[in-house]
Design a protein around this motif. Structure first.
Motif, PDB file in Angstrom:
ATOM      1  N   LEU A 182       0.810  -1.215   0.000  1.00 38.54           N
ATOM      2  CA  LEU A 182       0.000   0.000   0.000  1.00 38.54           C
ATOM      3  C   LEU A 182       0.848   1.271   0.000  1.00 38.54           C
ATOM      4  O   LEU A 182       0.338   2.348  -0.335  1.00 38.54           O
ATOM      5  N   SER A 183       2.099   1.164   0.386  1.00 38.00           N
ATOM      6  CA  SER A 183       2.955   2.353   0.415  1.00 38.00           C
ATOM      7  C   SER A 183       3.386   2.794  -0.972  1.00 38.00           C
ATOM      8  O   SER A 183       3.899   3.909  -1.146  1.00 38.00           O
ATOM      9  N   SER A 184       3.180   1.957  -1.975  1.00 35.40           N
ATOM     10  CA  SER A 184       3.619   2.285  -3.338  1.00 35.40           C
ATOM     11  C   SER A 184       2.547   2.995  -4.146  1.00 35.40           C
ATOM     12  O   SER A 184       2.782   3.341  -5.308  1.00 35.40           O
ATOM     13  N   VAL A 185       1.368   3.202  -3.567  1.00 35.19           N
ATOM     14  CA  VAL A 185       0.274   3.865  -4.285  1.00 35.19           C
ATOM     15  C   VAL A 185      -0.348   4.933  -3.396  1.00 35.19           C
ATOM     16  O   VAL A 185      -0.199   4.916  -2.163  1.00 35.19           O
ATOM     17  N   GLN A 186      -1.047   5.868  -4.033  1.00 29.74           N
ATOM     18  CA  GLN A 186      -1.725   6.924  -3.295  1.00 29.74           C
ATOM     19  C   GLN A 186      -3.125   6.493  -2.861  1.00 29.74           C
ATOM     20  O   GLN A 186      -3.543   6.760  -1.739  1.00 29.74           O
ATOM     21  N   ARG A 187      -3.828   5.839  -3.777  1.00 25.12           N
ATOM     22  CA  ARG A 187      -5.187   5.390  -3.488  1.00 25.12           C
ATOM     23  C   ARG A 187      -5.315   3.932  -3.912  1.00 25.12           C
ATOM     24  O   ARG A 187      -4.577   3.448  -4.778  1.00 25.12           O
ATOM     25  N   MET A 188      -6.263   3.242  -3.304  1.00 28.60           N
ATOM     26  CA  MET A 188      -6.433   1.814  -3.575  1.00 28.60           C
ATOM     27  C   MET A 188      -7.914   1.472  -3.564  1.00 28.60           C
ATOM     28  O   MET A 188      -8.656   1.882  -2.665  1.00 28.60           O
ATOM     29  N   THR A 189      -8.354   0.714  -4.576  1.00 32.13           N
ATOM     30  CA  THR A 189      -9.717   0.194  -4.599  1.00 32.13           C
ATOM     31  C   THR A 189      -9.758  -1.165  -3.908  1.00 32.13           C
ATOM     32  O   THR A 189      -8.717  -1.807  -3.696  1.00 32.13           O
ATOM     33  N   PHE A 190     -10.949  -1.619  -3.601  1.00 35.79           N
ATOM     34  CA  PHE A 190     -11.090  -2.887  -2.892  1.00 35.79           C
ATOM     35  C   PHE A 190     -10.589  -4.046  -3.744  1.00 35.79           C
ATOM     36  O   PHE A 190      -9.762  -4.850  -3.304  1.00 35.79           O
ATOM     37  N   TYR A 191     -11.078  -4.135  -4.977  1.00 33.57           N
ATOM     38  CA  TYR A 191     -10.656  -5.247  -5.820  1.00 33.57           C
ATOM     39  C   TYR A 191      -9.216  -5.089  -6.287  1.00 33.57           C
ATOM     40  O   TYR A 191      -8.535  -6.078  -6.557  1.00 33.57           O
ATOM     41  N   GLY A 192      -8.741  -3.860  -6.363  1.00 34.91           N
ATOM     42  CA  GLY A 192      -7.324  -3.657  -6.639  1.00 34.91           C
ATOM     43  C   GLY A 192      -6.463  -4.224  -5.520  1.00 34.91           C
ATOM     44  O   GLY A 192      -5.404  -4.817  -5.752  1.00 34.91           O
ATOM     45  N   PHE A 193      -6.940  -4.058  -4.279  1.00 31.04           N
ATOM     46  CA  PHE A 193      -6.228  -4.607  -3.129  1.00 31.04           C
ATOM     47  C   PHE A 193      -6.232  -6.135  -3.163  1.00 31.04           C
ATOM     48  O   PHE A 193      -5.207  -6.776  -2.902  1.00 31.04           O
ATOM     49  N   LEU A 194      -7.384  -6.723  -3.497  1.00 30.01           N
ATOM     50  CA  LEU A 194      -7.467  -8.176  -3.559  1.00 30.01           C
ATOM     51  C   LEU A 194      -6.562  -8.734  -4.654  1.00 30.01           C
ATOM     52  O   LEU A 194      -5.898  -9.758  -4.466  1.00 30.01           O
ATOM     53  N   MET A 195      -6.537  -8.070  -5.796  1.00 31.50           N
ATOM     54  CA  MET A 195      -5.681  -8.521  -6.885  1.00 31.50           C
ATOM     55  C   MET A 195      -4.210  -8.411  -6.494  1.00 31.50           C
ATOM     56  O   MET A 195      -3.398  -9.293  -6.807  1.00 31.50           O
ATOM     57  N   ALA A 196      -3.844  -7.329  -5.785  1.00 24.18           N
ATOM     58  CA  ALA A 196      -2.464  -7.169  -5.337  1.00 24.18           C
ATOM     59  C   ALA A 196      -2.083  -8.276  -4.361  1.00 24.18           C
ATOM     60  O   ALA A 196      -0.964  -8.805  -4.413  1.00 24.18           O
TER      61      ALA A 196
END
Length: 343
Positions: free
Chosen positions: A237-251
């Motif tokens: 999460l430190s590499s991005v400014q904002r995060m979506t829910f499914y973006g987090f799951l994919m990561a």
């Protein structure tokens, strides 16, 4: 009378570092012993407990068991993931040595049929949630590669309670609420209350990544369920400014550090490599080839020269063996559906 066997079983359980869940396995072993006591009277109580805990140590104890048992402990979940990968990794090969039994892409329903071959009452809800991590929409009839589905399924299945709480936190952050009160599910992962998935259709949507991590760090500190290593989540999460829910799951699904920490699956580059299983397949192919060459008119001398499979027997508990016979008679419909999807 059972005390010596129970003490021996506890010792076996401690050997594979499952101290936190000894009671779960002891209760299951005794329950199976009582349920099948007539058959086990010939089988032998001591041998039953030995084979039961050997199967727990080897990870084969979850075969053909009910979902409530498969997801009961982290060891059970990791064992199920590893078994699913080993049994069906060939579906991910695009051609290859066993291309005649492989297909490259499957739908969520077809992957669910494979899961049900190992766990007959596996809930479709978990399969659909795993598919949404890959597809990020409701197109459940779209095709997915085995590797994409497998790593998404690993995250959704192993961390199901954690992700349920993450979804609640994400919705609160989107609504501008303070998610200080962490919601920790208490029911089984297959029986969670229905929650509308966060809408990630708009690419501008999302929450502030640093605030999101603070909430997740608090969740990991309070949760009694399995959570991904907080250090890896922070790095993500430190590499991005904002995060979506499914973006987090994919990561999460793509992060090989989290995959190694969980320890159930190999790295993505080694996903289709399993020398031990390949050796077993070689023996089976040789055996079947020998049977095909030997026709009904083959002499007993020819039969004696046929290849013989000398493979170590994998012990498994009494109940899965008992239920396997039942499944053989009931799984014809699922097999037909999966076969038809390949044509």
């Amino acid at each position: 009378l059972l005390a010596p066997y129970i003490l021996t079983s506890v010792f076996c359980c401690l050997l594979f570092a499952a101290q936190r869940h000894v009671l779960t396995y002891m209760e299951d072993a005794v329950s199976q012993l009582l349920e099948n006591r007539e058959d086990i009277s010939q089988y032998g109580i001591a041998r039953f407990f030995t084979e039961y805990f050997n199967s727990v140590r080897q990870g084969t104890h979850i075969l053909f068991r009910e979902f409530s048992f498969v997801q009961a402990t982290p060891h059970n979940r990791a064992s199920f993931l590893r078994t699913f990968w080993r049994c069906f990794r060939t579906v991910g090969k695009n051609g290859g040595k066993y291309s005649s039994i492989c297909c490259y892409l499957l739908t969520a329903q077809e992957y669910h049929c494979l899961l049900q071959l190992l766990c007959p009452d596996f809930p479709m809800e978990l399969t659909q949630k795993a598919a949404r991590i890959v597809l990020m929409d409701d197109a459940m009839d779209c095709l997915m590669s085995f590797s994409d589905f497998l790593f998404a399924f690993q995250i959704q299945f192993y961390y199901s309670e954690f992700l349920e709480s993450v979804a609640a936190i994400y919705q609160d952050l989107l609504a501008g609420k303070n998610p200080n009160t962490v919601i920790v599910p208490t029911s089984s992962s297959g029986q969670h209350r229905q929650r509308q998935p966060p809408n990630d259709c708009n690419p501008l949507e999302g929450v502030e990544a640093s605030l999101f991590y603070q909430c997740l760090e608090s969740l990991c500190d309070r949760s009694k369920y399995s959570c991904p290593p907080s250090a890896l989540v922070k790095e993500m999460l430190s590499s991005v400014q904002r995060m979506t829910f499914y973006g987090f799951l994919m990561a999460l699904a793509k992060d090989q550090g989290i995959n190694r920490a969980l320890g159930a699956l190999p790295d993505k580059g080694d996903l289709f490599l399993d020398p031990a299983m390949d050796q077993e397949l070689e023996k089976l192919v040789a055996q079947v080839s020998g049977l095909s060459v030997s026709g009904p008119a083959s002499s007993s001398a020819d039969t004696a020269n046929m290849p013989v499979r000398n493979s170590p027997r994998i012990n498994s508990p009494w109940k899965p063996l008992h239920h396997r016979r039942k499944m053989d008679a009931e799984s014809e419909g699922s097999n037909e559906e999966t076969d038809s999807s390949e044509n």
